[in-house]
Scaffold this motif. Sequence first.
Motif, PDB file in Angstrom:
ATOM      1  N   LEU A 160     -60.539  15.186  31.308  1.00  0.00           N
ATOM      2  CA  LEU A 160     -61.515  14.271  30.721  1.00  0.00           C
ATOM      3  C   LEU A 160     -61.659  12.997  31.549  1.00  0.00           C
ATOM      4  CD1 LEU A 160     -63.361  13.776  28.226  1.00  0.00           C
ATOM      5  CD2 LEU A 160     -61.428  12.595  27.187  1.00  0.00           C
ATOM      6  N   SER A 161     -60.548  12.510  32.106  1.00  0.00           N
ATOM      7  CA  SER A 161     -60.561  11.228  32.813  1.00  0.00           C
ATOM      8  C   SER A 161     -60.660  11.372  34.329  1.00  0.00           C
ATOM      9  CB  SER A 161     -59.285  10.445  32.478  1.00  0.00           C
ATOM     10  OG  SER A 161     -58.124  11.182  32.829  1.00  0.00           O
ATOM     11  N   ALA A 162     -60.679  12.595  34.850  1.00  0.00           N
ATOM     12  CA  ALA A 162     -60.586  12.801  36.292  1.00  0.00           C
ATOM     13  C   ALA A 162     -61.721  12.146  37.074  1.00  0.00           C
ATOM     14  CB  ALA A 162     -60.542  14.302  36.595  1.00  0.00           C
ATOM     15  N   ILE A 163     -62.948  12.345  36.654  1.00  0.00           N
ATOM     16  CA  ILE A 163     -64.087  11.833  37.424  1.00  0.00           C
ATOM     17  C   ILE A 163     -64.089  10.301  37.485  1.00  0.00           C
ATOM     18  CG2 ILE A 163     -66.591  11.789  37.641  1.00  0.00           C
ATOM     19  CD1 ILE A 163     -65.229  14.472  38.296  1.00  0.00           C
ATOM     20  N   PRO A 164     -63.936   9.594  36.349  1.00  0.00           N
ATOM     21  CA  PRO A 164     -63.872   8.125  36.450  1.00  0.00           C
ATOM     22  C   PRO A 164     -62.717   7.636  37.322  1.00  0.00           C
ATOM     23  CG  PRO A 164     -64.250   8.788  34.179  1.00  0.00           C
ATOM     24  CD  PRO A 164     -63.936  10.049  34.944  1.00  0.00           C
ATOM     25  N   VAL A 165     -61.561   8.302  37.248  1.00  0.00           N
ATOM     26  CA  VAL A 165     -60.411   7.885  38.047  1.00  0.00           C
ATOM     27  C   VAL A 165     -60.681   8.100  39.528  1.00  0.00           C
ATOM     28  CG1 VAL A 165     -58.013   8.448  38.623  1.00  0.00           C
ATOM     29  CG2 VAL A 165     -58.705   8.225  36.226  1.00  0.00           C
ATOM     30  N   LEU A 166     -61.219   9.257  39.868  1.00  0.00           N
ATOM     31  CA  LEU A 166     -61.390   9.617  41.276  1.00  0.00           C
ATOM     32  C   LEU A 166     -62.586   8.938  41.933  1.00  0.00           C
ATOM     33  CD1 LEU A 166     -60.618  13.417  40.942  1.00  0.00           C
ATOM     34  CD2 LEU A 166     -59.214  11.718  42.129  1.00  0.00           C
ATOM     35  N   THR A 167     -63.482   8.390  41.141  1.00  0.00           N
ATOM     36  CA  THR A 167     -64.641   7.696  41.711  1.00  0.00           C
ATOM     37  C   THR A 167     -64.551   6.181  41.563  1.00  0.00           C
ATOM     38  OG1 THR A 167     -65.869   8.027  39.636  1.00  0.00           O
ATOM     39  CG2 THR A 167     -66.174   9.667  41.375  1.00  0.00           C
ATOM     40  N   ALA A 168     -63.438   5.689  40.998  1.00  0.00           N
ATOM     41  CA  ALA A 168     -63.255   4.235  40.891  1.00  0.00           C
ATOM     42  C   ALA A 168     -63.200   3.609  42.281  1.00  0.00           C
ATOM     43  CB  ALA A 168     -61.986   3.919  40.114  1.00  0.00           C
ATOM     44  N   PHE A 169     -62.687   4.374  43.248  1.00  0.00           N
ATOM     45  CA  PHE A 169     -62.670   3.953  44.655  1.00  0.00           C
ATOM     46  C   PHE A 169     -63.223   5.109  45.483  1.00  0.00           C
ATOM     47  CE2 PHE A 169     -59.196   1.745  42.559  1.00  0.00           C
ATOM     48  CZ  PHE A 169     -59.446   0.431  42.907  1.00  0.00           C
ATOM     49  N   ASP A 170     -63.850   4.775  46.585  1.00  0.00           N
ATOM     50  CA  ASP A 170     -64.391   5.796  47.472  1.00  0.00           C
ATOM     51  C   ASP A 170     -63.259   6.387  48.302  1.00  0.00           C
ATOM     52  OD1 ASP A 170     -65.870   7.445  49.044  1.00  0.00           O
ATOM     53  OD2 ASP A 170     -66.833   5.846  50.202  1.00  0.00           O
ATOM     54  N   LEU A 171     -62.935   7.643  48.045  1.00  0.00           N
ATOM     55  CA  LEU A 171     -61.836   8.304  48.750  1.00  0.00           C
ATOM     56  C   LEU A 171     -62.307   9.177  49.909  1.00  0.00           C
ATOM     57  CD1 LEU A 171     -59.637   9.362  45.678  1.00  0.00           C
ATOM     58  CD2 LEU A 171     -59.482   7.283  47.069  1.00  0.00           C
ATOM     59  N   HIS A 172     -63.596   9.137  50.232  1.00  0.00           N
ATOM     60  CA  HIS A 172     -64.111   9.955  51.322  1.00  0.00           C
ATOM     61  C   HIS A 172     -63.415   9.696  52.663  1.00  0.00           C
ATOM     62  CE1 HIS A 172     -67.574  10.795  48.586  1.00  0.00           C
ATOM     63  NE2 HIS A 172     -67.532  11.959  49.217  1.00  0.00           N
ATOM     64  N   PRO A 173     -63.026   8.455  52.977  1.00  0.00           N
ATOM     65  CA  PRO A 173     -62.393   8.238  54.286  1.00  0.00           C
ATOM     66  C   PRO A 173     -61.011   8.875  54.421  1.00  0.00           C
ATOM     67  CG  PRO A 173     -63.297   6.189  53.401  1.00  0.00           C
ATOM     68  CD  PRO A 173     -63.299   7.186  52.296  1.00  0.00           C
ATOM     69  N   TYR A 174     -60.409   9.268  53.324  1.00  0.00           N
ATOM     70  CA  TYR A 174     -59.039   9.761  53.381  1.00  0.00           C
ATOM     71  C   TYR A 174     -59.026  11.273  53.569  1.00  0.00           C
ATOM     72  CZ  TYR A 174     -58.022   5.107  51.697  1.00  0.00           C
ATOM     73  OH  TYR A 174     -57.955   3.747  51.569  1.00  0.00           O
ATOM     74  N   LYS A 175     -58.237  11.706  54.543  1.00  0.00           N
ATOM     75  CA  LYS A 175     -58.167  13.130  54.859  1.00  0.00           C
ATOM     76  C   LYS A 175     -57.184  13.880  53.957  1.00  0.00           C
ATOM     77  CE  LYS A 175     -61.118  12.633  58.106  1.00  0.00           C
ATOM     78  NZ  LYS A 175     -62.508  13.109  57.877  1.00  0.00           N
ATOM     79  N   ARG A 176     -56.289  13.140  53.307  1.00  0.00           N
ATOM     80  CA  ARG A 176     -55.319  13.802  52.431  1.00  0.00           C
ATOM     81  C   ARG A 176     -55.150  12.993  51.161  1.00  0.00           C
ATOM     82  NH1 ARG A 176     -49.584  16.587  54.171  1.00  0.00           N
ATOM     83  NH2 ARG A 176     -49.241  17.660  52.182  1.00  0.00           N
ATOM     84  N   ILE A 177     -55.165  13.677  50.024  1.00  0.00           N
ATOM     85  CA  ILE A 177     -54.988  13.054  48.713  1.00  0.00           C
ATOM     86  C   ILE A 177     -53.862  13.793  47.999  1.00  0.00           C
ATOM     87  CG2 ILE A 177     -56.084  12.410  46.538  1.00  0.00           C
ATOM     88  CD1 ILE A 177     -58.802  12.730  47.965  1.00  0.00           C
ATOM     89  N   VAL A 178     -52.857  13.054  47.543  1.00  0.00           N
ATOM     90  CA  VAL A 178     -51.698  13.663  46.898  1.00  0.00           C
ATOM     91  C   VAL A 178     -51.517  13.068  45.504  1.00  0.00           C
ATOM     92  CG1 VAL A 178     -49.206  14.072  47.032  1.00  0.00           C
ATOM     93  CG2 VAL A 178     -50.581  14.010  49.130  1.00  0.00           C
ATOM     94  N   ASP A 179     -51.305  13.928  44.537  1.00  0.00           N
ATOM     95  CA  ASP A 179     -51.006  13.489  43.175  1.00  0.00           C
ATOM     96  C   ASP A 179     -49.529  13.776  42.912  1.00  0.00           C
ATOM     97  OD1 ASP A 179     -50.986  12.723  40.551  1.00  0.00           O
ATOM     98  OD2 ASP A 179     -52.291  14.339  39.824  1.00  0.00           O
ATOM     99  N   VAL A 180     -48.713  12.722  42.902  1.00  0.00           N
ATOM    100  CA  VAL A 180     -47.279  12.872  42.650  1.00  0.00           C
ATOM    101  C   VAL A 180     -47.053  12.947  41.143  1.00  0.00           C
ATOM    102  CG1 VAL A 180     -44.993  11.865  42.969  1.00  0.00           C
ATOM    103  CG2 VAL A 180     -46.726  11.624  44.762  1.00  0.00           C
TER     104      VAL A 180
END
Length: 201
Positions: A125-145
Amino acid sequence: LLDCFITAGEGGPTPMPSQGYAGTEGGGSTSGGGSEAVQRRYMLNQLSHTYLTSSSEESLAGYITHSNRVAYPLFGALELSAWTGHHSWQAAMGLPGASSVFTHVYRTPSDVLRFMAGMHSFARLSAIPVLTAFDLHPYKRIVDVGGGTGALMTAAAALYPHSRVTVMDLPHVIHTAQEHFTAPPYVSDPSVLARVGCHGG
């Protein structure tokens, strides 16, 4: 939750007795006065079907069930804790002498699945607002610990297709997630899930 209201095909609404609800036909009361109880019919609207049935991809059934079993009893003991200055979760959970509230949360395999389903539904439910709060396009790797079922990283894989996404969690959590949360209704697009890496450690 409201799965009992889902009828086969395009069938009609589910009949339920009117006892316990205000009013009956003719303005009579169901709680006394000799009025005859009548049958009323109820059916899901689109919003309740989306969030309150377990078969929906956007279902909050897991989170609501977990809250009912764990969160609500804890909040119910909050006033006692405030008055006494001591935690009271053992009494709220019926676990006298237990060393951790997670003893209750993870007591059986079904408890673990309930907890993970709760976290999964809330994360979706909260994924889209969380992931679009900042532009993560420049990052080649995203990790959820501590990523649990991978709900957040599955959404990240769809939003940022050029990034490598990874879920890190305890080995038994990763194993449980791969065994129980990789098919509908938990995952709507298996091709996106295939791009999510998992690491237990």
